[in-house]
Write an enzyme that holds these catalytic residues in place. Sequence first.
Site, PDB file in Angstrom:
ATOM      1  N   GLU A 212      18.945  -5.357 -22.908  1.00 37.60           N
ATOM      2  CA  GLU A 212      18.646  -4.209 -22.051  1.00 37.60           C
ATOM      3  C   GLU A 212      17.193  -3.748 -22.148  1.00 37.60           C
ATOM      4  OE1 GLU A 212      20.853  -0.595 -22.806  1.00 37.60           O
ATOM      5  OE2 GLU A 212      20.885  -1.011 -24.939  1.00 37.60           O
TER       6      GLU A 212
ATOM      7  N   LYS B 156      21.356  -4.645 -27.131  1.00 37.46           N
ATOM      8  CA  LYS B 156      20.054  -3.992 -27.347  1.00 37.46           C
ATOM      9  C   LYS B 156      18.944  -4.916 -26.878  1.00 37.46           C
ATOM     10  CE  LYS B 156      20.859  -0.650 -27.675  1.00 37.46           C
ATOM     11  NZ  LYS B 156      22.144  -0.057 -27.741  1.00 37.46           N
TER      12      LYS B 156
ATOM     13  N   CYS C  15      20.495  11.189 -11.943  1.00 35.81           N
ATOM     14  CA  CYS C  15      19.211  11.808 -11.662  1.00 35.81           C
ATOM     15  C   CYS C  15      19.064  13.053 -12.526  1.00 35.81           C
ATOM     16  CB  CYS C  15      19.136  12.192 -10.195  1.00 35.81           C
ATOM     17  SG  CYS C  15      19.551  10.836  -9.104  1.00 35.81           S
TER      18      CYS C  15
ATOM     19  N   GLU D 296      26.599  -5.500 -29.956  1.00 34.28           N
ATOM     20  CA  GLU D 296      25.609  -4.420 -29.832  1.00 34.28           C
ATOM     21  C   GLU D 296      24.186  -4.964 -30.003  1.00 34.28           C
ATOM     22  OE1 GLU D 296      25.417  -1.633 -28.688  1.00 34.28           O
ATOM     23  OE2 GLU D 296      23.807  -0.555 -29.665  1.00 34.28           O
TER      24      GLU D 296
ATOM     25  N   LYS E 277      20.129   7.004 -18.440  1.00 29.07           N
ATOM     26  CA  LYS E 277      20.760   7.475 -19.673  1.00 29.07           C
ATOM     27  C   LYS E 277      22.202   7.935 -19.456  1.00 29.07           C
ATOM     28  CE  LYS E 277      20.600   8.386 -24.042  1.00 29.07           C
ATOM     29  NZ  LYS E 277      20.729   7.204 -24.906  1.00 29.07           N
TER      30      LYS E 277
ATOM     31  N   TRP F  65      17.261   8.289  -9.600  1.00 33.52           N
ATOM     32  CA  TRP F  65      17.754   6.930  -9.866  1.00 33.52           C
ATOM     33  C   TRP F  65      18.488   6.546  -8.598  1.00 33.52           C
ATOM     34  CZ3 TRP F  65      22.404   4.262 -10.228  1.00 33.52           C
ATOM     35  CH2 TRP F  65      22.389   3.087 -10.982  1.00 33.52           C
TER      36      TRP F  65
ATOM     37  N   HIS G 121      34.716 -22.712 -29.157  1.00 38.52           N
ATOM     38  CA  HIS G 121      35.585 -22.819 -27.981  1.00 38.52           C
ATOM     39  C   HIS G 121      34.805 -22.718 -26.679  1.00 38.52           C
ATOM     40  CE1 HIS G 121      39.113 -22.772 -30.522  1.00 38.52           C
ATOM     41  NE2 HIS G 121      38.599 -21.731 -31.163  1.00 38.52           N
TER      42      HIS G 121
ATOM     43  N   ASN H  97      22.501  15.345  -7.374  1.00 37.48           N
ATOM     44  CA  ASN H  97      22.901  14.284  -8.285  1.00 37.48           C
ATOM     45  C   ASN H  97      24.323  13.909  -7.887  1.00 37.48           C
ATOM     46  OD1 ASN H  97      23.043  12.567 -10.432  1.00 37.48           O
ATOM     47  ND2 ASN H  97      22.948  14.152 -12.009  1.00 37.48           N
ATOM     48  N   GLY H  98      24.580  12.619  -7.677  1.00 30.81           N
ATOM     49  CA  GLY H  98      25.924  12.199  -7.265  1.00 30.81           C
ATOM     50  C   GLY H  98      25.853  11.396  -5.984  1.00 30.81           C
TER      51      GLY H  98
ATOM     52  N   ARG I  10      16.815   9.932 -17.393  1.00 34.15           N
ATOM     53  CA  ARG I  10      18.013   9.881 -16.559  1.00 34.15           C
ATOM     54  C   ARG I  10      17.796   9.045 -15.300  1.00 34.15           C
ATOM     55  NH1 ARG I  10      21.712  14.374 -17.642  1.00 34.15           N
ATOM     56  NH2 ARG I  10      22.615  13.998 -15.611  1.00 34.15           N
TER      57      ARG I  10
HETATM   58  C1  F6R Z   1      23.274   1.015 -24.179  1.00 31.24           C
HETATM   59  C2  F6R Z   1      23.668   2.305 -23.651  1.00 31.24           C
HETATM   60  C3  F6R Z   1      24.816   2.368 -22.723  1.00 31.24           C
HETATM   61  C4  F6R Z   1      25.682   3.605 -23.024  1.00 31.24           C
HETATM   62  C5  F6R Z   1      26.786   3.743 -21.974  1.00 31.24           C
HETATM   63  C6  F6R Z   1      27.725   4.887 -22.291  1.00 31.24           C
HETATM   64  O1  F6R Z   1      22.213   1.139 -25.062  1.00 31.24           O
HETATM   65  O2  F6R Z   1      23.072   3.304 -23.945  1.00 31.24           O
HETATM   66  O3  F6R Z   1      25.576   1.194 -22.761  1.00 31.24           O
HETATM   67  O4  F6R Z   1      26.223   3.460 -24.304  1.00 31.24           O
HETATM   68  O5  F6R Z   1      26.209   3.939 -20.716  1.00 31.24           O
HETATM   69  O6  F6R Z   1      27.040   6.100 -22.341  1.00 31.24           O
HETATM   70  P1  F6R Z   1      27.698   7.390 -22.974  1.00 31.24           P
HETATM   71  O7  F6R Z   1      27.892   7.126 -24.434  1.00 31.24           O
HETATM   72  O8  F6R Z   1      26.735   8.496 -22.713  1.00 31.24           O
HETATM   73  O9  F6R Z   1      29.019   7.589 -22.291  1.00 31.24           O
END
Ligand code: F6R
Length: 615
Positions: free
Chosen positions: A495, A492, A2, A488, A610, A76, A511, A102-103, A27
């Site tokens: 998500e 992308k 959050c 990756e 985030k 969140w 396989h 937050n938490g 966030r």
């Molecule tokens: C995907 C993405 C997440 C972060 C992951 C780690 O696009 O953003 O998979 O990479 O949550 O986040 P950090 O790097 O902040 O520890």
Amino acid sequence: MCGIVGYVGPRYATELIYNGLKRLEYRGYDSAGVAIIDETSGRITRRREVGKLDRLGQLLQEQPTNGHIGIGHTRWATHGAPSARNSHPHASMDGDVVVVHNGIVENYQELRAELQAEGVVFASDTDTEVIVHLIALYLNQGHGLPEATRLTVKHLKGSQAIVAMYAKSPDQLVAVRIGNAGGVTLGVGDGEMFVASDIPAILEHTRQMVFLESHQMAIVKADGYVVRTTDGVPAQLDIHDIPWDAVAAAKGEYDHFMQKEIFEQARTLTDTMRGRVDFENGRVRLPDLELSEDEAQGLERLIIVACGTSAYAGLIGKFLIEHLARLPVEIDYASEFRYRQPILNDRCAVLAITQSGETVDTLAALEEAWDTGARIWSIVNAIGSQAMRLADGYITMQAGPEIGVASTKAFTASIIDLYMLGLYLGELRGVLSPAELRQHVNALMALPDLAGRVLDHDDEYQALAEQLSGYKNFLYLGRGINYPIALEGALKLKEISYIHAEGYPAGEMKHGPIALIDETMPVLTIAIKDHVYDKMLSQIEQARARGAVVIAVATEGDEFIKEKADYVIYVPEVSEMLSPLVTVIPLQLLAYHVATLLNCDVDQPRNLAKSVTVE
Ligand code: F6R
């Protein structure tokens, strides 16, 4: 996950807090609220709304409230569905105390039952609400807000970041940090103070920031702040001067932050190298790693821990560091590492890669390495974050604020950091000769330009997205150092567009995943001219033989591949080791365009946040 913002000072708080929340909306974004000590009534007024922040903005226009002190929150959901009643700030029964949080209060059910037994009536389903009722109980016993808050946190299990406000002490906010559930940043202004869970929320007002450590609390007034431990011992913290530019955290000419951040990569690659790559002398300097030549030579193993996109950067790091420094590298998801009793000793280094520096699993993985003698390092973007402060040495990404929830520029910045780490260790360990080192350093020089050339072809990626956006499943294949790019690229796409996509090492296709392939499942392959190029061609043949539409990311000038693939994305020729930095960009843009064509919320995809500060 959050976002929290607080203000106390001569300015009106409501709009300032709302604008700060906007910068934190990445966030968490299922509901939001603010609480202000209203300047006319002296009472706390709360405005809370479910849904995106704009709806709170509308509510604030319909029902204005203003004063010179307040707190806000964007949520969140963890406990309690997204709804106005579960939105923060939560209030005591008399409405005189409010908190944002937050938490997770892990023992909230127990505390809730105890409070209910004392006659407390709960107004929400959240874990947070126990905090405000506990504070109110201590206030009723005659304690002031700081002491009531301090006594309250002693009851809470789990990691928490909390800000509390009390109508009867209208000149102060109390902020607490316990564990790694998210940062508490104090912004020091001129006759005003700010509190936030993340720097971008308040960066337009001040660059002077103080970061609370775990088990510390701050009493924040307009003219300053006092920090103590939660045991009441006075604490001194440094004031950091944050170099990030507030303008850099705005969308500017772009439609989305993600788009802006993808396009920034031509510049951020340079920023990441700045001050560390010495092109003149053909060397890399990483003084913040705090590593001597002897220590580098004594290292026997490097263990990389990270989550999501950062973990995929780590996979690339394994290739780079093993090759450049001949140091064995293991890579593990932080969430797995922390629970598997890893074997560590003083000949190991544990390296966390984390954009936010606040990901709870990654921080816990670092904690796992404490007391084992292992050296602790981090590659981190958020300056002053926990991952930076916990480490014995660090390398910053220098990518600037990343606001789009899907990570892009931090990924490429991490790869540069890992490359620099490989070169640095390679030199210290005597693996790379000065001539080899210079050659590798020179190769870095061209990268920003190469990234710019890939970005110039954006209209082609958009056209391809138009062809592909109707499919429901994708397979991404790569080999060697481009296998993580397949992972990756698929991440992308899934998500931000909610299309199912699998990333796979190409050689593994036969396989199992090959059973999935037919004309409904496009196969995207990374087939640049590297040492596994011929193998990739045979995988492409196998996919096509099953009717798949094949997209190939290929090296400029490779005409032959046009006969094999239905669509070709050309990238400039670059050394194999640096190739992920150019192959990933078209995949970021492809995902971006597919998602916008499908009208998805690119910057704030559903269910994501985030900084993942809960387990
Ligand atoms: C995907 C993405 C997440 C972060 C992951 C780690 O696009 O953003 O998979 O990479 O949550 O986040 P950090 O790097 O902040 O520890």
